[in-house]
Design an enzyme around this catalytic site. Structure first.
Site, PDB file in Angstrom:
ATOM      1  CD  GLU A 140       8.069  -0.453   3.189  1.00  0.00           C
ATOM      2  OE1 GLU A 140       7.674  -0.698   2.036  1.00  0.00           O
ATOM      3  OE2 GLU A 140       7.894  -1.246   4.134  1.00  0.00           O
ATOM      4  CE  LYS A 181      10.429  -3.192   1.811  1.00  0.00           C
ATOM      5  NZ  LYS A 181       9.714  -4.440   2.187  1.00  0.00           N
TER       6      LYS A 181
END
Length: 348
Positions: free
Chosen positions: A183, A225
């Protein structure tokens, strides 16, 4: 030359595919105790270990969410908790066909030499923690880096430091049988336009994937992500839904390996409906063009309605669960490009 020595390779691929299954996305319920306290206090609930457990239990036991939610990212406190019947949360989720995951970074700290930027920490002792989490039932994990857009930022130093940490984390995860969610969030805060966000997002993702390659991280067993390519919150003129969808997908196509397990989006401070609209627009236009599933991994954009309902009356668990399941259903439809704003009127 990349080679993938992971003994769990097939399991990793299967887990990644299940995480981005059709009509499903991931619930981010991994708020730190500090963040969870802030969220609960905003709706008038005192934050204690028990109130946090009760709230997470409300989410995990909501009717029908197994139709819309493939996995849940847990916090260290939460993965060790149990429901009212004494069932550990990972076991409860697994029993519903939902994959337990775990946040493993220890937070973003000021970057030495560029203190206005952040670098995420948590590599010390990570191999041992991952082994413990796997034994507890976790099958994927998450590590979040934050990239600030501003005057002279982000710096190359910041992007490379965070990419290196993400790569080392990912390799350790795959060694231990957990799919890494990578992420690298470009923060929404600021007055930058969407073009600036696009340029920063592309360079940052390129840096991350180059580093993942160097560390022999298997793309098929990895999930990205990412933040969407979107105007800063304080931009004088913010780009519309269609432009966000087009620029986001275009940026991913330039940089993300086709073999990647999947792409999930964070909401990153977007409104509940706004996050759903953007995801839907991407899938309506590009679902059959891109090589990966594009779905959601939202926290606030899934939880806000439930939290607001529960905060107004903690005895009304059922109404809060219905609000959560409804938001999850709308994002499920958006992940296939089947959402319509008209559906918002069906909210209880």
């Amino acid at each position: 030359m990349a080679h993938y020595p992971w003994k769990h390779a097939e399991e990793l691929k299967q887990t990644a595919q299940s995480m981005v299954a059709n009509y499903k996305g991931i619930l981010a319920a991994d708020e730190s105790n500090r963040t969870a306290t802030k969220r609960l206090e905003e709706v008038g609930i005192e934050s204690t270990e028990e109130s946090r457990r009760k709230y997470r239990q409300l989410l995990f036991t909501a009717p029908d969410i197994d139709k819309y939610i493939s996995g849940v990212i847990l916090f260290d406190e939460t993965i060790r908790q149990k429901d009212d019947n004494g069932t550990p949360f990972p076991e409860l989720l697994k029993g519903r066909g939902i994959i337990p995951g775990i946040k493993v970074d220890t937070g973003a700290k000021p970057l030495a030499g560029s203190p206005e930027e952040k670098v995420t920490e948590g590599l010390d002792g990570l191999r041992e923690r991952l082994a413990e989490y796997y034994e507890m039932g976790a099958r994927f994990s998450k590590w979040r880096a934050v990239i600030t857009v501003g005057d002279g930022m982000p710096t190359r130093q910041c992007m490379e430091a965070n990419a290196h940490a993400l790569a080392r984390y990912s390799a350790l995860c795959q060694e231990n049988g957990l799919v890494p969610i990578v992420e690298p969030e470009v923060l929404l805060n600021g007055s930058h336009d969407i073009g600036t966000c696009e340029a920063v997002t592309e360079e940052n993702l390129r840096t991350v994937f180059n580093e993942l390659y160097r560390h022999n991280v298997m793309p098929e067993g990895t999930v990205l992500k990412t933040s969407m390519v979107i105007s800063g919150l304080d931009a004088p003129s913010r780009a519309g839904v269609e432009e966000v969808a087009e620029r986001t997908v275009q940026t991913l196509e330039r940089v993300v390996p086709p073999a990647l397990g999947g792409v999930v989006f964070l909401s990153g401070g977007q409104g509940d409906v706004e996050a759903t609209q953007h995801l839907d627009a991407m899938n309506k236009k590009f679902k059959n063009r891109v090589p990966w599933r594009l779905t959601f991994s939202y926290a606030r954009a899934l939880q806000n309605p439930a939290l607001g309902s529960w905060g107004s009356d903690m005895a009304n668990t059922e109404q809060a669960q219905q609000a959560f399941a409804f938001r999850a259903k709308l994002n499920s439809l958006a992940s296939e490009g089947e959402y319509s704003e008209d559906l918002e009127q069906q909210a209880a």
